[in-house]
Design an enzyme around this catalytic site. Sequence first.
Site, mmCIF file in Angstrom:
data_model
loop_
_atom_site.group_PDB
_atom_site.id
_atom_site.type_symbol
_atom_site.label_atom_id
_atom_site.label_comp_id
_atom_site.label_asym_id
_atom_site.label_seq_id
_atom_site.Cartn_x
_atom_site.Cartn_y
_atom_site.Cartn_z
ATOM 1 C CE LYS A 207 -3.718 2.504 2.550
ATOM 2 N NZ LYS A 207 -4.436 2.563 3.638
ATOM 3 C CD GLU A 213 9.629 -6.061 7.020
ATOM 4 O OE1 GLU A 213 9.258 -4.863 6.510
ATOM 5 O OE2 GLU A 213 9.424 -6.707 7.987
ATOM 6 N N GLY A 264 -4.682 -1.892 5.312
ATOM 7 C CA GLY A 264 -3.801 -2.939 4.606
ATOM 8 C C GLY A 264 -4.529 -4.197 4.877
ATOM 9 N NE ARG A 265 -5.835 -4.132 11.052
ATOM 10 C CZ ARG A 265 -5.311 -2.763 11.365
ATOM 11 N NH1 ARG A 265 -4.201 -2.547 10.488
ATOM 12 N NH2 ARG A 265 -5.833 -1.696 12.062
ATOM 13 C CD GLU A 350 -1.501 -4.554 11.378
ATOM 14 O OE1 GLU A 350 -1.998 -4.316 10.336
ATOM 15 O OE2 GLU A 350 -0.293 -4.823 11.601
ATOM 16 C CG HIS A 381 -3.457 -35.851 15.838
ATOM 17 N ND1 HIS A 381 -3.378 -37.055 16.247
ATOM 18 C CD2 HIS A 381 -4.338 -35.859 14.808
ATOM 19 C CE1 HIS A 381 -4.659 -37.841 15.672
ATOM 20 N NE2 HIS A 381 -5.086 -37.001 14.828
ATOM 21 C CE LYS A 490 6.213 -0.940 10.040
ATOM 22 N NZ LYS A 490 5.281 -0.182 9.234
HETATM 23 O O1 F6P Z 1 3.831 -2.924 9.555
HETATM 24 C C1 F6P Z 1 2.203 -3.031 9.618
HETATM 25 C C2 F6P Z 1 1.548 -2.755 8.385
HETATM 26 O O2 F6P Z 1 1.460 -1.458 8.052
HETATM 27 C C3 F6P Z 1 0.328 -3.543 8.147
HETATM 28 O O3 F6P Z 1 -0.750 -2.919 8.600
HETATM 29 C C4 F6P Z 1 0.276 -3.581 6.560
HETATM 30 O O4 F6P Z 1 -0.562 -4.683 6.033
HETATM 31 C C5 F6P Z 1 1.790 -4.010 6.180
HETATM 32 O O5 F6P Z 1 2.414 -3.370 7.332
HETATM 33 C C6 F6P Z 1 2.129 -3.910 4.947
HETATM 34 O O6 F6P Z 1 1.940 -2.605 4.311
HETATM 35 P P1 F6P Z 1 2.083 -2.174 2.909
HETATM 36 O O7 F6P Z 1 1.232 -2.704 2.238
HETATM 37 O O8 F6P Z 1 2.069 -0.745 2.938
HETATM 38 O O9 F6P Z 1 3.608 -2.602 2.700
#
Ligand code: F6P
Length: 520
Positions: A207, A213, A264-265, A350, A381, A490
């Site tokens: 987003k 990452e 995001g979620r 979250e 199990h 972060k």
């Molecule tokens: O660090 C949490 C977060 O902001 C989530 O809410 C989100 O889904 C994820 O990182 C990824 O964010 P982005 O889509 O901006 O890379």
Amino acid sequence: MRPRADQTAAWTALRTLFDTTGKNFDLREAFAADPRRFESFSQDAPHVFADLSKNRLDAAAQTLLFDLARQCGLEQYRDAMFAGELINSTEQRAVMHFLLRNHAQSVGQQAQPAIKNIAKLQSEVDEAREAMLAYAEQVRADAAITDIVNIGIGGSDLGPQMAVLALAEFATTGKRFHFVSNVDGRELGDVLAQLRPQNTLFLIASKTFTTAETMTNAQSAKAWFEASGGRDIGRHFAALTSNVAAAKAFGISTIFGFWDWVGGRYSLWSAIGLPIALAVGSQGFRELLAGAHAMDEHFRTAPLERNLPARLGLLDIWYRNFHGFTSRSIAPYSSALRRLPAYLQQLEMESNGKRVDSQGRALPFETAPVLWGEPGTNGQHAYFQVLHQGTSVVPVEFVAIKESGPVFKSHNHKLLANALAQAQALMQGKTDVGGHKHFPGNRPSTFLLLERLTPASLGALLALQEHRVFVSGAIWGINSFDQWGVELGKVLAQDIEPRLQSGDLSGLDASTAGLLQRML
Ligand code: F6P
């Protein structure tokens, strides 16, 4: 401003009820006393049947929970979301992912509450969806593309990954899907080792297009693509983002955008859902949206007493704030739903893992439980021992599917029998023996049943979960739509990373310094 939950009359009444009869509630006695308990505590909602009868809940508690919802202004808050008000107050944003599941034709017909510029907004949404789906069909028809690699994390990974796995039965193209989220180079390396650049499409899903990452993995994927003779980034990379400028700066020209009012979620319904559309096709994706939309309409219009997201969210309040249960175990009796627990962890924890209300004031009561789980029968199990005989009570949420897919159909009765038996065993226990073989029983569970796992029923199941999280968040008075709690780590990682190169330990606490020293 909405009243704080613990300052309402209903909360006080619930406390009294719990202290008198609620805490000694026994499921076996409740079933014996009421032959209609199953009917009273179960209901149909779009695509989902829910049995709540094996929960430590009686009519008196349920009535008070509905009172609590009304006294906390749940219905007004729900209507505020559907009216596009800026309910994500810390970021001054509306929360309108439900628009992604609607379309312009039906907006006029439904008594859609007044969102400013709704017609314009909805047609923008429709246009973006059509562009994304047209692209999906184009790639589906492109036999040269055999592998799709989604690079994203959190909501830009969990939703699409969970749904692509869940709907594998409907994936008709034979393309392979890979999801790379972790910054651990092993993950990307293992995927790339199987691929050829000319047959691969990379989707950079973020987003913000700034997540460390994802940007690291995207840069490495691009470097691998170029180093392995890949040409034409325009054809082999697409970006799914609301930060179009950053995607362009990265060198990507195929970009599918979405809006800041999609959290995001809650984003698998947007361009972030492209892997799903690539897997199940545009028709399948539309069915997923339609299933979710049906649940939106149910949540928006059904009276609380027959409103499944409301009933589940209120049960969550009863368990967390009165019974004091600290977690909920998710048990999908479906291998296809194996990533559902991970997806729900982000959705609930979250959203509602917060200790202050939407005004930033500390809350005097507990909020989000810990969610965890694995698919059944595997969990049986592994950790079901603790559910049956452990010292803590953990409510379990079963998700079962009446008709399994076409493969090894004869297994389905065993799967369903196990789901039913576990719920039964948790409730009934085995009390005629002592010691190691004694099961206390009276352990609560909710049972969600789908006819079939289809795009539509998955859409409805996920929207149900989104709205139930909305309900508990609303009662707690928190902003379920921000996530400040992920920021500190972060920032500190940014400070630490160069120290792994420089060896600078100055200003660090002794433990971090000691560990870093060993890593150098
Ligand atoms: O660090 C949490 C977060 O902001 C989530 O809410 C989100 O889904 C994820 O990182 C990824 O964010 P982005 O889509 O901006 O890379």
